[in-house]
Enzyme design. Sequence first.
Site, PDB file in Angstrom:
ATOM      1  N   HIS A  73      51.939 133.803 -98.819  1.00  0.00           N
ATOM      2  CA  HIS A  73      53.388 133.664 -98.998  1.00  0.00           C
ATOM      3  C   HIS A  73      53.816 134.196-100.363  1.00  0.00           C
ATOM      4  CE1 HIS A  73      53.226 130.886 -95.539  1.00  0.00           C
ATOM      5  NE2 HIS A  73      54.497 131.208 -95.378  1.00  0.00           N
TER       6      HIS A  73
ATOM      7  N   LYS B  48      57.021 130.077-103.327  1.00  0.00           N
ATOM      8  CA  LYS B  48      56.790 128.962-102.389  1.00  0.00           C
ATOM      9  C   LYS B  48      56.171 127.779-103.118  1.00  0.00           C
ATOM     10  CE  LYS B  48      54.941 127.754 -97.856  1.00  0.00           C
ATOM     11  NZ  LYS B  48      56.165 127.016 -97.485  1.00  0.00           N
TER      12      LYS B  48
HETATM   13  P1  NAD Z   1      64.767 127.656-101.343  1.00  0.00           P
HETATM   14  O1  NAD Z   1      64.102 127.033-102.526  1.00  0.00           O
HETATM   15  O2  NAD Z   1      65.255 129.056-101.426  1.00  0.00           O
HETATM   16  O3  NAD Z   1      66.015 126.749-100.884  1.00  0.00           O
HETATM   17  C1  NAD Z   1      66.009 125.337-100.957  1.00  0.00           C
HETATM   18  C2  NAD Z   1      67.407 124.809-100.701  1.00  0.00           C
HETATM   19  O4  NAD Z   1      67.373 123.369-100.790  1.00  0.00           O
HETATM   20  C3  NAD Z   1      68.466 125.283-101.724  1.00  0.00           C
HETATM   21  O5  NAD Z   1      69.687 125.522-101.057  1.00  0.00           O
HETATM   22  C4  NAD Z   1      68.619 124.072-102.649  1.00  0.00           C
HETATM   23  O6  NAD Z   1      69.904 123.995-103.240  1.00  0.00           O
HETATM   24  C5  NAD Z   1      68.430 122.932-101.643  1.00  0.00           C
HETATM   25  N1  NAD Z   1      68.051 121.686-102.321  1.00  0.00           N
HETATM   26  C6  NAD Z   1      67.047 121.504-103.197  1.00  0.00           C
HETATM   27  N2  NAD Z   1      67.039 120.201-103.614  1.00  0.00           N
HETATM   28  C7  NAD Z   1      68.063 119.590-102.985  1.00  0.00           C
HETATM   29  C8  NAD Z   1      68.564 118.261-102.987  1.00  0.00           C
HETATM   30  N3  NAD Z   1      68.007 117.299-103.743  1.00  0.00           N
HETATM   31  N4  NAD Z   1      69.615 117.975-102.180  1.00  0.00           N
HETATM   32  C9  NAD Z   1      70.190 118.922-101.405  1.00  0.00           C
HETATM   33  N5  NAD Z   1      69.766 120.201-101.373  1.00  0.00           N
HETATM   34  C10 NAD Z   1      68.705 120.524-102.145  1.00  0.00           C
HETATM   35  O7  NAD Z   1      63.721 127.493-100.135  1.00  0.00           O
HETATM   36  P2  NAD Z   1      63.589 128.332 -98.779  1.00  0.00           P
HETATM   37  O8  NAD Z   1      62.640 129.451 -98.962  1.00  0.00           O
HETATM   38  O9  NAD Z   1      64.951 128.591 -98.204  1.00  0.00           O
HETATM   39  O10 NAD Z   1      62.825 127.258 -97.876  1.00  0.00           O
HETATM   40  C11 NAD Z   1      63.371 125.970 -97.664  1.00  0.00           C
HETATM   41  C12 NAD Z   1      62.350 125.111 -96.906  1.00  0.00           C
HETATM   42  O11 NAD Z   1      62.139 125.665 -95.613  1.00  0.00           O
HETATM   43  C13 NAD Z   1      60.960 125.078 -97.571  1.00  0.00           C
HETATM   44  O12 NAD Z   1      60.396 123.803 -97.344  1.00  0.00           O
HETATM   45  C14 NAD Z   1      60.187 126.143 -96.803  1.00  0.00           C
HETATM   46  O13 NAD Z   1      58.800 125.937 -96.840  1.00  0.00           O
HETATM   47  C15 NAD Z   1      60.752 125.923 -95.428  1.00  0.00           C
HETATM   48  N6  NAD Z   1      60.649 127.046 -94.510  1.00  0.00           N
HETATM   49  C16 NAD Z   1      60.520 126.717 -93.206  1.00  0.00           C
HETATM   50  C17 NAD Z   1      60.479 127.694 -92.247  1.00  0.00           C
HETATM   51  C18 NAD Z   1      60.415 127.281 -90.796  1.00  0.00           C
HETATM   52  O14 NAD Z   1      60.441 128.180 -89.921  1.00  0.00           O
HETATM   53  N7  NAD Z   1      60.346 125.998 -90.506  1.00  0.00           N
HETATM   54  C19 NAD Z   1      60.566 129.036 -92.616  1.00  0.00           C
HETATM   55  C20 NAD Z   1      60.716 129.360 -93.976  1.00  0.00           C
HETATM   56  C21 NAD Z   1      60.773 128.340 -94.921  1.00  0.00           C
END
Ligand code: NAD
Length: 255
Positions: free
Chosen positions: A144, A148
């Site tokens: 990744h 991440k």
């Molecule tokens: P990122 O760090 O770019 O985004 C995180 C988001 O969460 C931001 O909008 C941030 O403002 C918000 N956030 C953080 N703390 C917060 C809080 N206390 N209250 C409210 N909002 C809060 O991350 P990303 O790359 O978009 O990934 C997000 C999650 O999704 C990660 O856990 C990642 O591993 C997961 N993910 C899952 C899949 C899937 O298919 N299930 C795919 C990609 C990523």
Amino acid sequence: MIKIGVFGASGRVGKLLLEDLKLTENMSLSCVFVRSSLDFSIDPSVLVTSDMKAFLSASDVIIDFSLPEACESLLEQAIQTPKPLVIGTTGLSQHQLNLLKNASEVMPILYATNMSLGIALLNKLVYQASSALEGFDIEIVEMHHKHKKDAPSGTALTLSESAAKGRSLDLDKVRISGRDGNIGARSKDEIAVMALRGGDIIGRHTVGFYNDGEFLELNHTATSRNTFSKGAIRAATWLSQKPKGLYSISDCLDL
Ligand code: NAD
């Protein structure tokens, strides 16, 4: 028209979700949750709020791509204000997973560590291969991007669960996440799950089955994050019609 609330809207996946929702028929973005304010403009008809109760009340289905602690607070509030939840956040602790399970007793929740169709099928294939290829050593490698936070990835952990299930093994007893030093020969049942981090890799997972004389590797590469946002939108449409309970992505895809 299904009204969607997005939790984690300013994140890498969240931003794409907002774009993809605009292109989706019978669905509209009704609300985004923010901790302070949004750093980009949004249609004025969308409610932007840091009030979790108002956020839940304004939406028919919530899609979450945030962080484990944030997802925990969403689940805690949702127990008071139940709504169908599509949870994509990975790296949840056992306590957070228990909370998610409890919450699914009062609302429908689809929890998927990977929303892509390819990974959903890969999990089935890994289960099949693990049980058919008796005696083959199983090793999983995930790659990744450098930002991440959790490791190994939720997807790799789900794949290792599928592999362990195929052999009726207790994953907690056989999973290892690194090798270093004079550790001796590989034990028969161990399942290694290794994490590599660098650059802008969206997500690559390889599950290998290694034997003397031959090996099989199953590989999946995500080439666009829209795979996840589009998958979550498909899951939200499906979940909006479901009664309370805990669902997986394979339930939604009928795999
Ligand atoms: P990122 O760090 O770019 O985004 C995180 C988001 O969460 C931001 O909008 C941030 O403002 C918000 N956030 C953080 N703390 C917060 C809080 N206390 N209250 C409210 N909002 C809060 O991350 P990303 O790359 O978009 O990934 C997000 C999650 O999704 C990660 O856990 C990642 O591993 C997961 N993910 C899952 C899949 C899937 O298919 N299930 C795919 C990609 C990523």
